[in-house]
Structure formats: C-alpha cells, structure tokens
Design a protein around this motif. Structure first.
Motif, short mmCIF file in Angstrom:
data_model
loop_
_atom_site.label_atom_id
_atom_site.label_comp_id
_atom_site.label_asym_id
_atom_site.label_seq_id
_atom_site.Cartn_x
_atom_site.Cartn_y
_atom_site.Cartn_z
N MET A 1 0.90 -1.33 0.04
CA MET A 1 0.06 -0.02 0.18
C MET A 1 0.82 1.18 0.10
N SER A 2 0.51 2.31 -0.94
CA SER A 2 1.42 3.17 -0.88
C SER A 2 0.79 4.12 0.11
N HIS A 3 1.80 5.10 0.58
CA HIS A 3 1.44 6.04 1.69
C HIS A 3 0.31 6.89 1.56
N THR A 4 -0.02 7.26 0.23
CA THR A 4 -1.00 8.28 -0.13
C THR A 4 -2.14 7.47 0.04
N GLU A 5 -2.34 6.33 0.12
CA GLU A 5 -3.45 5.80 0.28
C GLU A 5 -3.99 5.54 1.58
N ARG A 6 -3.30 6.11 2.59
CA ARG A 6 -3.68 5.93 3.95
C ARG A 6 -4.89 6.72 4.40
N MET A 7 -6.10 5.92 4.45
CA MET A 7 -7.13 7.03 4.51
C MET A 7 -7.83 6.64 6.11
N PRO A 8 -8.24 8.01 6.78
CA PRO A 8 -8.64 7.62 7.99
C PRO A 8 -10.08 6.96 7.98
N PHE A 206 0.86 -11.07 9.74
CA PHE A 206 1.35 -9.51 9.50
C PHE A 206 2.80 -9.41 8.95
N PRO A 207 3.19 -9.72 7.74
CA PRO A 207 4.52 -9.81 7.41
C PRO A 207 4.97 -8.36 6.99
N ASP A 208 3.86 -7.21 7.09
CA ASP A 208 4.15 -5.83 6.86
C ASP A 208 4.23 -4.89 7.95
N ALA A 209 4.03 -5.71 9.17
CA ALA A 209 3.85 -4.99 10.35
C ALA A 209 5.09 -4.14 10.90
N VAL A 210 4.73 -2.89 11.16
CA VAL A 210 5.88 -1.89 12.06
C VAL A 210 6.17 -2.42 13.04
N ARG A 245 5.52 7.47 11.19
CA ARG A 245 5.48 8.43 10.18
C ARG A 245 6.35 7.82 8.71
N ALA A 246 7.37 6.97 9.12
CA ALA A 246 8.03 6.25 8.08
C ALA A 246 7.16 5.58 7.34
N ALA A 247 5.97 4.65 7.99
CA ALA A 247 5.32 3.77 7.41
C ALA A 247 3.95 4.58 6.85
N GLY A 248 4.00 5.86 6.78
CA GLY A 248 2.94 6.40 5.99
C GLY A 248 2.07 6.95 6.85
N TYR A 249 2.06 6.87 8.17
CA TYR A 249 0.90 7.43 8.84
C TYR A 249 1.25 8.63 9.42
N THR A 250 0.17 9.54 10.11
CA THR A 250 0.50 10.90 10.70
C THR A 250 0.57 10.80 12.28
N PRO A 251 1.79 10.80 12.82
CA PRO A 251 1.49 10.79 14.34
C PRO A 251 1.12 12.06 15.02
N VAL A 252 0.12 11.88 15.70
CA VAL A 252 -0.42 13.18 16.58
C VAL A 252 -0.05 12.76 18.14
N THR A 253 0.58 13.65 18.72
CA THR A 253 1.16 13.48 20.02
C THR A 253 0.51 14.02 21.21
N VAL A 254 0.37 13.46 22.33
CA VAL A 254 -0.46 13.98 23.41
C VAL A 254 0.32 13.70 24.65
N ASP A 255 0.44 14.54 25.73
CA ASP A 255 1.22 14.25 26.79
C ASP A 255 0.35 13.72 27.71
N LEU A 256 0.87 12.34 28.18
CA LEU A 256 -0.16 11.71 29.16
C LEU A 256 0.76 11.05 30.20
N SER A 257 1.80 11.98 30.61
CA SER A 257 2.57 11.59 31.76
C SER A 257 2.16 11.09 32.83
N GLU A 258 0.91 11.54 33.62
CA GLU A 258 0.29 11.47 34.66
C GLU A 258 -0.44 10.09 34.69
#
Length: 275
Positions: A1-8, A206-210, A245-258
């Motif tokens: 799957m190409s990275h442009t095809e990653r659909m939410p 899952f041979p293509d797993a991250v 990100r390298a696998a074509g997804y968009t990381p969205v980070t949130v601080d959940l330290s507590e």
C-alpha cells in the motif's frame, strides 16, 4: 500500500475522565504508590486527548467516573465490541472488578447485544480487532490478566476468529501495551513482549507490520489509537512516532505523563465502540 492511500475511518470512542484517579495500589509494574499523582494535570492531559480525538472527526462518548474506582480512566478495559455485540469484562484484580458493571450500564442504554463473560478478560486491554484482516480477525493476549479460556468464549460470542498470543514480559501485561492496530488490516508490535511461538504467528499473519523496539514499548508507544491515518500516541514515544511516520501514517502526540503512573497511556484511556 502506498503512503498516499492511508485513509482515516471515522470512529466512535468511549472515555472516562480521571476525576478519581490515584495510584493507591500496585497491580502492574508501572504503578508506584510512593509517587503522588497530580489530579489537576491528569485531568488536563485527559481532556487534551479527548479533544484531539474529537478534532480528528471522531465521536467520543464519556462514561461517568465513580468514586473509589481510580482506574476507571482506563476505559479500554471495560468491554470489547464487534459489530454491535459486546463481550463484557471480568477483571482479574478485585480493585477494578466494579468497573465492569458501569460499562455494562452504558451499553444497556443503546442497541447493543451484551454478553456477560464467564472468564476473566479485560476488554480491549487484551483484545484487538482488525475488520479487514482475513475477513475480520481478533487478536487476543494472555499470560498476565486475561484467562486463555476467554478467547474461545469471545470467538463464540462475537463470531470472529480469535488468535491467541502469549505475553511473556510482566511489564507488558496487556496486549495493548505490546501491540496496536494501525489500520483495519495491519499492526505494530514489540516482538520481545511475546513468546517465540506467538512471534512466529504474528510474523506470518502480518509480514508488513511495523516492528517496535524496547524503547518504544517502555515509552508506551504501542499504547496508541489510530484511525487508519492519524496515529495518536504519547509525546514521550518519539521513536515510535518516527516509525509510524516512516510507514506513511501521521503521528499526533499528546502528553499523558500522569496516566502512565497508573500503567496506561492513550489506548488504555480509549475504548473503540463498534456498532
């Protein structure tokens, strides 16, 4: 799957605010009763996670927190749903046992088919669902919390094949600390959290797993929520963010330290509802 095809895909989630969150007991290796939790910060971080999911276009239901149940914030553990059928939770530790009934009450308000469990299982803590993998596949963890007999029970109730995976590292006591669905057909996981045989099963399915490493797992980078494109994970897990990100997804980070003080992060705080 190409990275442009990653659909939410729009999701529906259930969360519970940490209004009563404390670390008063230790039922996993991450819980330190000597380090006080900052309740104001915990609630602020939780709200940021809630708002992030809503801003990504997802519907977020909120379960009322109950006094005396400090771990209710970890809403993923309360049940597991597939196509309108809910397999209820039965907690291993008595400190959390009462949470299951409040989750059942939530589902009773909707058009869900609810099944009471006969065996110990902790909902999405130990179950993951991939609707487009092999026609709809449930991955199920055991070794520390969920009774392996619950896997057969879930298969009978939900009508989907269940693949049992043995967890072998007590630091990764739930499946959702060691594996996550990135989309409807692929996963990311930390191999060393699983037995050698389970590692072989995962590599075959899952041979293509991250693949994650120990640093990713220790940062709770696998305890993530993904809509198929946007991968919500905690800020500390910078290495994991780079991998998705390298696998074509968009990381969205949130601080959940507590919340990490209780042994959970993004995924632990979010149950996916699958009507």
């Amino acid at each position: 799957m190409s990275h442009t095809e990653r659909m939410p895909r729009t999701r529906t989630y259930l969360m519970c605010p940490p209004e009563h969150f404390t670390v008063e007991y230790a039922i996993n290796p991450w819980m330190d009763t000597t380090a006080p939790v900052d309740p104001v910060l915990a609630l602020k971080q939780w709200q940021m996670l809630h708002d992030t999911l809503a801003e990504l276009g997802h519907q977020v239901h909120v379960l009322d927190p109950q006094p005396g149940l400090p771990d209710m914030v970890f809403a993923a553990n309360g049940a597991f749903s597939v196509d309108g059928t809910v397999y209820g939770a039965r907690f291993k530790h008595p400190q959390r046992a009462a949470e299951a009934a409040f989750h059942q009450l939530f589902y009773a308000q909707g058009a869900w088919r609810f099944a009471d469990p006969a065996f110990v299982n902790e909902g999405e803590g130990d179950f993951a669902y991939l609707p487009n993998a092999y026609g709809g596949l449930i991955l199920a963890g055991y070794g520390f919390r969920t009774d392996p007999a619950a896997h057969a029970e879930a298969q009978e109730i939900l009508g989907r094949p269940v693949v049992s995976l043995k967890l072998v590292d007590p630091a990764y006591y739930h499946l959702d600390t060691a594996l996550a669905a990135l989309d409807d057909r692929n996963v990311t996981y930390f191999p060393d959290a699983f037995s050698p045989a389970s590692q072989r099963v995962l590599s075959q399915l899952f041979p293509d797993a991250v693949l994650a490493d120990r640093a990713d797992a220790e940062a709770f980078g696998l305890n993530l929520v993904s809509d198929g494109r946007n991968v919500v994970l905690n800020t500390e897990a910078a290495g994991m963010a780079d991998k998705v990100r390298a696998a074509g997804y968009t990381p969205v980070t949130v601080d959940l330290s507590e919340l990490k003080r209780g042994g959970g992060s993004v995924k632990c705080a979010v149950a996916e509802l699958r009507p």
